[in-house]
Design a protein around this motif. Structure first.
Motif, PDB file in Angstrom:
ATOM      1  N   GLU A  21      44.892  39.052  39.168  1.00  0.00           N
ATOM      2  CA  GLU A  21      44.764  37.543  39.629  1.00  0.00           C
ATOM      3  C   GLU A  21      46.189  37.103  39.983  1.00  0.00           C
ATOM      4  OE1 GLU A  21      42.184  35.797  41.586  1.00  0.00           O
ATOM      5  OE2 GLU A  21      41.133  37.093  41.291  1.00  0.00           O
ATOM      6  N   ARG A  69      47.808  39.746  42.881  1.00  0.00           N
ATOM      7  CA  ARG A  69      47.007  38.627  43.968  1.00  0.00           C
ATOM      8  C   ARG A  69      47.782  37.397  44.671  1.00  0.00           C
ATOM      9  NH1 ARG A  69      43.216  39.815  47.076  1.00  0.00           N
ATOM     10  NH2 ARG A  69      41.999  38.659  48.455  1.00  0.00           N
ATOM     11  N   ARG A  70      48.476  36.148  43.249  1.00  0.00           N
ATOM     12  CA  ARG A  70      48.619  35.407  43.674  1.00  0.00           C
ATOM     13  C   ARG A  70      50.449  36.027  44.130  1.00  0.00           C
ATOM     14  NH1 ARG A  70      45.975  33.656  39.405  1.00  0.00           N
ATOM     15  NH2 ARG A  70      47.475  33.936  37.804  1.00  0.00           N
TER      16      ARG A  70
END
Length: 465
Positions: free
Chosen positions: A110, A113-114
């Protein structure tokens, strides 16, 4: 008392000893295989995670290349006002939506991904908020388009984005290293478990050598022969399955160990090729771009001089020729380290580019052309390059034919019309290195080289999407 001692001291019969030894052996093998299965399961998970990390790194590199193409194209157009310099800019702008989606979809966490979404937003902002308006200014004749302020702003944006790319890729490499270390630890546990199981098995088999010669000794000798081949460098050797449970377990352990060693060699090759890829990219992005800018400046200066200044014109013409020669030599050097066309366009265009530089006439044909995993593409390319190099150096060939067939198995055929006579006994270091590279990716290499009738290499490499 004597009777009691006789009863109490009576030795166990052969059947009882066999049952006891077999029970102990089964226990040891069960424990060893539990550890092995646990280690193999963790190793498989680590392999999947490493594959995902490598994919993320490749996608990040492609995204960064698009940014470079945007910046290079706009800079060339602003300096020269020539539309041909915008070709890479248009291509990068068209490819950006798909590459951005693939880049963000390939992230492994995550947090990554950010970061990828921030980078993607930054690249789009660079294009929409800076690059497109700048090109519009340049087309409209606005003198501020080529100003130092605009150039500084573009450099600031690109440097900031490349710093984010570097941070993203650095974090991904850290994750990849952690997963590689975990896989290595699992492999060590598997080897230890296999060694313990083998030692315990051999100790018990020694008691029953005569009774179990056919059932145990011969299969163990086969495993030993395979181990000798493995020690000699043939990591593709495997132990055939056996109907005897214990020997079958030993074979599975050996095959798992051999597969782990083969995977280690593959990782080393992939790491080396990653270094080559990065070196070639640095040459392209650094020295080559500076030389291109220098040559553009020289050509502009040449156009500004009146025809009467012959000495200055001749000097500038000579300098332009020297700059072009340096660019060509640098491009050839970068292509030899790791061809950019392999990353951008794929295997077949890279092989055709190799053919264009080959001193021997070379014909390239293919069937079912498509993009395949980058590790397989790079491995296949360098296999073909090594085979072609061997043909040019040693075969005395007047023609080389290369055929590439895509499918579940990538099939490569490299044939020359040279002197032939290549075999295991006569193969040099180049052919040995080629065989090692093919074996590292579970591939097969076949050599057909009758004396005086040329040499044909058939290579098969599994494609795992």
């Amino acid at each position: 008392m004597g009777a009691g001692r006789g009863h109490g001291g009576r030795p166990l019969g052969l059947t009882s000893l066999t049952i006891a030894a077999s029970g102990l052996l089964a226990l040891l093998i069960g424990v060893a295989f539990t550890v092995l299965l646990w280690a193999i399961n963790d190793a498989n998970n680590s392999i999947s995670a490493r594959r995902a990390s490598r994919t993320a790194l490749v996608r990040a590199g492609s995204m960064e290349q698009l940014l470079i193409d945007l910046e290079t194209g706009q800079r060339g157009f602003v300096i020269t006002r020539r539309e041909e310099f915008l070709e890479p800019w248009h291509a990068a702008r068209k490819a950006l939506p798909l590459e951005a989606r693939q880049f963000t979809d390939s992230t492994t966490s995550e947090e990554q991904r950010r970061t990828a979404e921030r980078i993607t937003q930054g690249v789009r902002s660079f294009l929409d908020d800076y690059s497109v308006p700048l090109i519009a200014k340049a087309r409209g004749g606005d003198p501020t388009a080529g100003s130092l302020e605009e150039a500084t702003e573009g450099k600031r944006r690109v440097d900031a984005l490349r710093a984010q790319f570097d941070e993203y890729m650095s974090d991904e490499r850290v994750h990849l290293a952690e997963r590689t270390d975990a896989a290595g630890a699992n492999s060590n546990q598997a080897v230890t478990a296999a060694a313990v199981g083998l030692a315990a098995s051999m100790a018990l088999f020694a008691v029953f050598t005569v009774l179990q010669h056919r059932a145990v000794v011969r299969p163990v000798r086969g495993a030993a022969a395979a181990a000798q081949e493995l020690a000699g460098g043939d990591l593709s050797v495997r132990v055939a399955p056996s109907r005897i449970a214990e020997i079958g377990a030993l074979g599975s352990s050996f095959n798992s160990m051999a597969a782990s060693l083969q995977d280690s060699r593959r990782r080393i090759m992939e790491s080396t090729e990653a270094v080559h890829r990065r070196t070639a990219r640095d040459l392209h992005d650094g020295a080559q771009q500076r030389l291109v800018s220098l040559m553009i400046g020289l050509r502009l200066a040449r156009e500004l001089l009146p025809g009467s200044e012959r000495a200055a014109v001749d000097l500038l013409d000579q300098s332009i020729d020297n700059a072009q020669t340096a660019i060509n030599e640098l491009r050839e050097l970068a292509s030899g380290i790791y061809p950019l066309v392999l990353t951008v366009k794929g295997l077949v265009p890279a092989v055709r580019d190799l053919a264009s530089r080959c001193p021997v006439p070379m014909v390239v044909d293919c069937e079912g052309e498509r993009r395949i995993p980058s590790t397989v593409e790079s491995n296949a390319y360098f296999v073909v390059a090594e085979a072609v190099t061997n043909a040019v150096k040693h075969a005395q060939a007047s023609r080389i034919d290369v055929f590439v067939e895509f499918g579940e198995v990538l099939r490569l055929k490299v044939a020359d019309d040279g002197i032939g006579g290549v075999g295991k006994a006569t193969a040099g270091s180049g052919m040995t290195g080629l065989a090692d590279r093919v074996a590292a990716f579970d591939g097969k290499l076949t050599i057909d080289s009758p004396p005086g009738r040329g040499t044909t290499l058939l290579i098969q490499i599994p494609v795992r999407d």
